[in-house]
Design a protein around this motif. Structure first.
Motif, PDB file in Angstrom:
ATOM      1  N   GLU A  27       2.260   1.737   1.207  1.00 48.91           N
ATOM      2  CA  GLU A  27       1.129   0.973   1.528  1.00 48.91           C
ATOM      3  C   GLU A  27       1.464   0.758   3.090  1.00 48.91           C
ATOM      4  OE1 GLU A  27       0.417  -2.704  -1.222  1.00 48.91           O
ATOM      5  OE2 GLU A  27       2.591  -2.609  -0.639  1.00 48.91           O
ATOM      6  N   ASP A  44       6.240  -1.209  -0.479  1.00 50.00           N
ATOM      7  CA  ASP A  44       5.866  -2.337   0.341  1.00 50.00           C
ATOM      8  C   ASP A  44       5.659  -1.948   1.930  1.00 50.00           C
ATOM      9  OD1 ASP A  44       4.857  -5.378   0.377  1.00 50.00           O
ATOM     10  OD2 ASP A  44       6.384  -5.173   2.225  1.00 50.00           O
ATOM     11  N   ASP A  96       3.077  -3.796  -7.303  1.00 55.04           N
ATOM     12  CA  ASP A  96       2.600  -4.179  -5.779  1.00 55.04           C
ATOM     13  C   ASP A  96       3.933  -4.418  -5.055  1.00 55.04           C
ATOM     14  OD1 ASP A  96       1.010  -4.120  -3.729  1.00 55.04           O
ATOM     15  OD2 ASP A  96      -0.165  -5.849  -4.410  1.00 55.04           O
ATOM     16  N   ASP A  97       4.002  -4.426  -3.826  1.00 57.95           N
ATOM     17  CA  ASP A  97       4.840  -4.913  -2.869  1.00 57.95           C
ATOM     18  C   ASP A  97       6.316  -4.566  -3.544  1.00 57.95           C
ATOM     19  OD1 ASP A  97       2.760  -6.147  -1.890  1.00 57.95           O
ATOM     20  OD2 ASP A  97       3.230  -7.997  -2.962  1.00 57.95           O
TER      21      ASP A  97
HETATM   22 NA    NA Z   1       1.725  -5.045  -0.644  1.00 54.95          NA
END
Ligand code: NA
Ligand code: G
Ligand code: G
Ligand code: MN
Length: 253
Positions: free
Chosen positions: A212, A178, A155-156
């Protein structure tokens, strides 16, 4: 301190719930995944964002109970959707670094069994801070989870410190760019360069790539042209309650 004790009560009183945000295939336009996101329906404050209470939970250690609850609830929901005859894409649950201990594979196996959910139905989203910790134990835990059939997403991506060479060592199947880099597409040259570099690297390493925070058609077009696999963001849908997600799935979007 106030939030901490209230959060403890929230767990006991059933004030927590999961919202679901679809991940959409850039090729087919269909929903190919979901991310489960915690929400706290506070009797007085209303809907409290995890941005507020997750950091408190992490500091106090309450994240273990909170995290276990989220995993349990996601699996319960997956089972219910399955029983309702829905074709479910994998549902991703976020994990804090503290949850990533040697007991995690066993806890995951138990919860999957409790709800009779197959591991392919569940994905775990971890953050780069975990990789920086980088010890063999972390890789060992990851390998155990992957051997069980669970997929791991990072993630990110791009916000942490993990070097690219380092990334190879971890059995991660998906990178999530991200939203900090998605925001500037397609106008900010630096963001374009970063997005391009991440997608190229992910392709070389045969990882799926999810962008995202996609909010505009222009961002989507840019990401599709880059060869990004999936998008997640307000352009398609905000995180929504389970019933609304179910409706979206039923509509075959
Ligand atoms: Na994120
Ligand atoms: O949904 P929202 O954008 O407000 O989420 C804010 C942050 O909270 C995100 O970084 C997200 O990863 C985190 N978060 C949401 N649900 C969970 C969860 O179940 N566990 C953990 N550890 N983090 C979560
Ligand atoms: O850290 P993590 O990637 O898990 O956090 C996801 C967070 O991003 C959630 O809180 C979710 O509500 C938020 N989010 C999802 N899509 C968008 C978007 O398109 N724009 C913005 N600003 N936030 C988003
Ligand atoms: Mn996430």
């Amino acid at each position: 301190l106030r939030i901490e004790s209230e959060l403890r009560d929230a767990l006991a009183n059933g004030e927590l719930l999961l919202y679901y945000q679809p991940k959409v295939s850039l090729r087919s336009g269909r929903i190919v995944g979901a991310e489960a996101l915690l929400r706290w329906r506070h009797p007085v404050r209303g809907l409290v964002s995890p941005g507020v209470f997750i950091p408190v939970a992490e500091e106090t250690g309450l994240i273990m109970e909170l995290g276990d609850w989220a995993i349990e609830e996601a699996c319960r929901q997956i089972r219910q959707w399955h029983d309702a005859g829905l074709e479910m894409p994998p549902v991703a649950v976020n994990l804090s670094a503290r949850q990533f201990d040697t007991g995690l594979p066993q806890r995951m196996a138990a919860v999957l069994e409790r709800h009779d959910v197959s591991p392919e139905q569940v994905m775990l989203e971890i953050t780069e801070s975990l990789l920086v910790r980088g010890a063999d134990t972390v890789i060992g835990i990851m390998n155990d989870l992957v051997a069980m059939g669970l997929a791991l997403a990072l993630d990110d991506f791009g916000t942490g410190y993990s070097s690219l060479a380092y990334l190879k060592k971890f059995p991660i199947s998906t990178l999530k760019i991200d939203r900090a880099f998605v925001i500037g597409l397609p106008h900010e040259e630096n963001d374009c360069a970063i997005a391009r570099a991440i997608v190229t690297m992910a392709q070389q390493m045969r990882q799926e790539i999810v962008a995202e925070g996609v909010e505009t058609e222009d961002q989507m077009t840019f990401l599709r042209d880059l060869g990004c696999d999936q998008l997640q963001g307000y352009l398609f849908s905000q995180p929504v309650p389970a019933v609304d997600f179910q409706r979206m799935l039923g509509e075959g979007r």
